[in-house]
Design an enzyme around this catalytic site. Structure first.
Site, PDB file in Angstrom:
ATOM      1  N   ASP A  70       0.949  -1.274  -0.139  1.00  0.00           N
ATOM      2  CA  ASP A  70      -0.082   0.146  -0.057  1.00  0.00           C
ATOM      3  C   ASP A  70       0.884   1.081  -0.094  1.00  0.00           C
ATOM      4  OD1 ASP A  70      -2.760  -0.503  -0.273  1.00  0.00           O
ATOM      5  OD2 ASP A  70      -2.823  -1.485   1.747  1.00  0.00           O
ATOM      6  N   CYS A 381      16.493  -6.994 -11.783  1.00  0.00           N
ATOM      7  CA  CYS A 381      16.842  -7.458 -10.598  1.00  0.00           C
ATOM      8  C   CYS A 381      17.283  -8.926 -10.857  1.00  0.00           C
ATOM      9  CB  CYS A 381      15.946  -7.537  -9.337  1.00  0.00           C
ATOM     10  SG  CYS A 381      16.918  -7.419  -7.560  1.00  0.00           S
ATOM     11  N   GLU A 405      23.184 -18.517  -6.105  1.00  0.00           N
ATOM     12  CA  GLU A 405      21.792 -18.681  -5.255  1.00  0.00           C
ATOM     13  C   GLU A 405      21.094 -19.921  -5.806  1.00  0.00           C
ATOM     14  OE1 GLU A 405      19.213 -15.068  -5.978  1.00  0.00           O
ATOM     15  OE2 GLU A 405      17.791 -15.982  -4.602  1.00  0.00           O
ATOM     16  N   HIS A 506      15.351  -1.636  -8.973  1.00  0.00           N
ATOM     17  CA  HIS A 506      13.757  -2.195  -9.263  1.00  0.00           C
ATOM     18  C   HIS A 506      13.081  -0.547  -9.692  1.00  0.00           C
ATOM     19  CE1 HIS A 506      13.438  -5.858  -7.341  1.00  0.00           C
ATOM     20  NE2 HIS A 506      14.417  -5.666  -6.756  1.00  0.00           N
ATOM     21  N   GLU A 508      10.401  -0.374 -11.042  1.00  0.00           N
ATOM     22  CA  GLU A 508       9.104  -0.211 -10.864  1.00  0.00           C
ATOM     23  C   GLU A 508       8.492   0.593  -9.699  1.00  0.00           C
ATOM     24  OE1 GLU A 508      10.932  -2.795 -10.352  1.00  0.00           O
ATOM     25  OE2 GLU A 508      10.357  -4.106  -8.852  1.00  0.00           O
TER      26      GLU A 508
HETATM   27  N1  GLN Z   1      17.500 -13.183  -5.816  1.00  0.00           N
HETATM   28  C1  GLN Z   1      18.424 -12.313  -6.304  1.00  0.00           C
HETATM   29  C2  GLN Z   1      19.141 -11.503  -5.217  1.00  0.00           C
HETATM   30  O1  GLN Z   1      19.069 -11.728  -4.073  1.00  0.00           O
HETATM   31  C3  GLN Z   1      17.536 -10.950  -6.710  1.00  0.00           C
HETATM   32  C4  GLN Z   1      16.560 -10.348  -5.860  1.00  0.00           C
HETATM   33  C5  GLN Z   1      15.470  -9.449  -6.502  1.00  0.00           C
HETATM   34  O2  GLN Z   1      15.029  -9.990  -7.611  1.00  0.00           O
HETATM   35  N2  GLN Z   1      14.756  -8.699  -5.719  1.00  0.00           N
HETATM   36  O3  GLN Z   1      20.221 -10.676  -5.483  1.00  0.00           O
END
Ligand code: GLN
Length: 544
Positions: A70, A381, A405, A506, A508
Site C-alpha cells: 500500500d 533484479c 543462489e 527496481h 517499478e
Molecule cells: N535473488 C536475487 C538477489 O538476492 C534477486 C533479488 C530480487 O530480484 N529482488 O540478489
C-alpha cells in the site's frame, strides 16, 4: 494536526489502500500538505520476510524499508516519496515498547496494552505526521474491524480523536455492499454489522465508503445513512472502476473533498486535477496495443507484481496504447510448448525480480527468446541476473553457468553473493536495500532512456554480477552501461538489439501516473515501433 483514519469492514481486499490514497489526493489537489501512514497489525517487524503469496509484493522505500504494498499506492497517488516510519506494524510497536521497558523507562509500572502500547502508537503517528510536515495525516488500518490484531490500533485512534478534540479527526469506514440474488439486490446488512462493531469500540464513523460491483442507489444510500448514523452526503459509492486512478475523481464527484475539508475546518480551494485528467484521457485512448509478457514465479497472485503492473498503466496513460499484460508461470514455461510459442509472438518481455531456484530456468528461456527473436526486453533484479546467466550459457558457451543462489558449486558463478553479505546471518532487513546512486555510461542506451548519466534507484538484492566475466561479456556484445560509485554492475545492455536492458535495481517502485518510469516507457515504445515496421522493411537494403 488533523487525522483521517481509514478502517475496513466485512472483508479485506476491498481497496482500502486505494480509498486512502485517493482521499490523500483530494486534499493534495487542494494544496493541503498531506501524508499517509499504513498500520499493519501483524507481528512481523516489516514485510521483508513475507512470501509474496501472503501479502503481495514487498515495496521498497528510498530509505531501504521493505514495506507493505500500500505504501506504493500512496507514493503513486500522492507523487511523494515516503520513509519507513510510515509503515507501522505490531512488530515495530511492541519492539519499541519492550526496548523501553528493558531500559527502565516505565520503572515501577506494569506495562500494558492500554496505555503503553496505545501510547506508543499515538506517539508514532504524531511524530511521523510532524516529520512529514503534513497538515493532515491519513492513517489506514490494515485488516478488518473485529480482528484481535487491530484492536490496540483502533483504540489508539479513538484516544487520539479524543485528545485532538472536536473537528480534528475523521473516521472513514470502507465496507462491502454485496449485490445478491436474481434481481441483483444490494445488501446493507454487512455494513450495518461492521459499523456496530466499530461503535462497540467507541468509534463513530464520519463517512462510509461502500465498495461493490455497482453504484449505490439513492435508496440504499439513505438506508446506510439511517442505520449507520452518517449524513447521506457522507455515504460514498465506489463501484469497481476500469482503473484505480479514476477513484479520486469519483470521490470528488460525490463531494467528498468538500465534505472532508468542512469537517476538518480546512480551506476548500478549487482542486487542480489537470495532469491527472490528462493521464486518464490518454489512458482511455486505445491507439494501438501491445502484448507484454511477464515471466515470473508468483504469477497466480498479481499483487506480487503490483508495481510493475502500475508502471505499465502509467505508460498507457502517457502513450495512449492499450497494454495487455500476459502472465507466464516461469516454473511451467520450460515444459509448456504452447506457452513458449505464444511467448515468441509477444511484443515485449519483462522478467521481474524474485528469489530462490523455482522458475529460474523458465526465466532463462524467456530471456533467450527475447535475445534471439529479438523482442524488446527488460530484466529487473533477478531478471537482470538471469540475463547474465543466460548470456554466459549460450553466447559464451559456459553451459553450467549459474547464480550461486541456485547452484553454489557451479564452475561458472556468473552471479555471486555480494561481498558484504558473506557474514550476514539474519534475513530481516539485511539485503542491499533502498535508493542507491548509479552512474550510467555516456552514449549508452540506458543513458539515452533516462536522458541523464546519474540516477538514483531502489535496490533489494543479495547477489551481484561477478566482475570476472565482464571482459568476455563485452567481447561477445553484452555491455556494462551502469555501475554503482564503488564499481558494482548495475546495468547490462545489448547494443545490437532493439531494446535489451537488464537492471540490478527496481525501477517499478519509482513509476508514477504523472511521471511514468522511462524504462517502462521505452520498453513499450520499442514494442510499438517494432509492430509498426513490417518485417520486410525492418532491415532496409544498404545504401550504396
Ligand atoms: N535473488 C536475487 C538477489 O538476492 C534477486 C533479488 C530480487 O530480484 N529482488 O540478489
Amino acid at each position: 494536526m488533523k487525522v483521517i483514519a481509514v478502517s475496513g469492514g466485512v472483508i479485506s481486499g476491498l481497496g482500502k489502500g486505494i480509498t486512502t490514497s485517493s482521499l490523500g489526493r483530494l486534499l493534495k489537489a487542494r494544496g493541503i500538505p498531506v501524508t499517509i501512514i499504513k498500520i499493519d497489525p501483524y507481528l512481523n517487524v516489516d514485510a521483508g520476510t513475507m512470501n509474496p503469496y501472503q501479502h503481495g509484493e514487498v515495496f521498497v522505500l528510498d530509505d531501504g524499508t521493505e514495506a507493505d504494498l500500500d505504501l506504493g499506492n500512496y507514493e503513486r497517488f500522492l507523487g511523494q516519496s515516503l520513509v519507513g516510519t510510515h509503515n507501522l506494524t505490531t512488530g515495530k510497536i511492541y519492539r519499541s515498547v519492550i526496548e523501553k521497558e528493558r531500559r527502565g523507562d516505565f520503572l515501577g509500572n506494569t506495562v500494558q496494552i492500554i496505555p503503553h502500547v496505545t501510547g506508543e502508537i499515538k506517539r508514532a503517528i504524531r511524530e511521523v505526521a510532524q516529520a512529514a510536515g503534513a497538515e493532515v495525516a491519513l492513517v489506514e488500518v490494515g485488516g478488518t474491524v473485529g480482528d484481535i490484531e487491530s484492536m490496540p490500533f483502533l483504540e489508539a485512534l479513538r484516544e487520539l480523536s479524543y485528545e485532538l478534540g472536536e473537528g480534528h479527526m475523521a473516521f472513514v469506514h470502507t465496507t462491502l455492499v454485496p449485490v445478491v440474488g436474481p434481481v441483483g439486490e444490494a445488501k446493507t446488512k454487512p455494513t450495518q454489522h461492521s459499523v456496530r462493531e466499530l461503535r462497540a469500540i467507541g468509534i463513530r464513523p464520519t463517512m462510509i465508503v461502500a465498495r461493490g460491483p455497482a453504484p449505490l442507489s439513492p435508496d440504499i444510500k439513505a438506508k446506510i445513512s439511517l442505520f449507520c448514523d452518517v449524513p447521506p452526503e457522507a455515504v460514498i459509492s465506489v463501484p469497481d472502476q476500469p482503473t484505480i486512478y479514476e477513484v479520486p475523481l469519483l470521490l470528488e464527484a460525490q463531494g467528498v473533498g468538500q465534505h472532508l475539508t468542512k469537517l476538518l475546518g480546512l480551506p476548500d480551494r478549487v482542486p487542480d486535477y489537470t495532469a491527472w485528467k490528462e493521464f486518464l484521457a490518454t489512458y482511455r485512448k486505445g491507439e494501438g496495443h501491445v502484448e507484454v509478457a511477464v515471466v515470473g514465479k508468483y504469477t497466480e497472485l498479481r499483487d506480487a507484481y503490483l508495481s510493475h503492473i502500475e508502471a505499465f498503466h502509467h505508460v498507457q496513460g502517457r502513450l495512449g496504447a492499450t497494454i495487455h499484460l500476459q502472465w507466464y508461470d516461469a516454473d511451467d514455461l520450460p515444459r509448456n510448448p504452447g506457452a513458449l510459442a505464444r511467448l515468441r509472438r509477444s511484443d515485449a518481455i519483462l522478467v521481474p525480480g524474485g528469489f530462490g531456484s523455482r522458475g529460474v530456468e523458465g526465466k532463462a528461456i524467456a530471456i533467450q527468446i527475447a535475445r534471439d527473436q529479438p523482442i524488446p526486453f527488460l530484466g529487473v533484479c533477478y531478471g537482470f541476473q538471469m540475463a547474465a546467466v543466460e548470456f554466459a550459457r549460450h553466447a559464451l558457451n559456459l553451459a553450467q553457468a549459474n547464480t550461486t543462489e541456485v547452484d553454489p558449486h557451479t564452475p561458472d558463478p556468473v552471479v555471486c553473493l555480494l561481498e558484504e553479505q558473506k557474514g550476514v546471518a539474519g534475513l530481516g532487513g539485511t539485503m542491499r536495500l533502498g535508493a542507491q546512486r548509479v552512474l550510467l555510461t555516456p552514449g549508452s542506451r540506458i543513458s539515452e532512456v533516462y536522458g541523464r548519466t546519474e540516477i538514483w534507484e531502489r535496490h533489494r538484492h543479495r547477489y551481484e554480477i561477478n566482475p570476472a566475466y565482464l571482459d568476455r561479456f563485452r567481447e561477445h556484445g553484452l555491455q556494462v552501461s551502469g555501475r554503482s560509485p564503488d564499481g558494482r554492475v548495475e546495468v547490462l545492455e545489448l547494443p545490437d538489439h532493439p531494446f535489451f536492458l537488464g537492471v540490478q535495481f527496481h525501477p517499478e517502485f519509482l513509476s508514477r501516473p504523472e511521471a511514468p518510469h522511462p524504462l517502462y516507457l521505452e520498453l513499450v515504445r520499442s514494442a510499438l515501433a517494432r509492430k509498426e515496421v513490417p518485417a520486410a522493411v525492418a532491415s532496409p537494403p544498404a545504401v550504396t
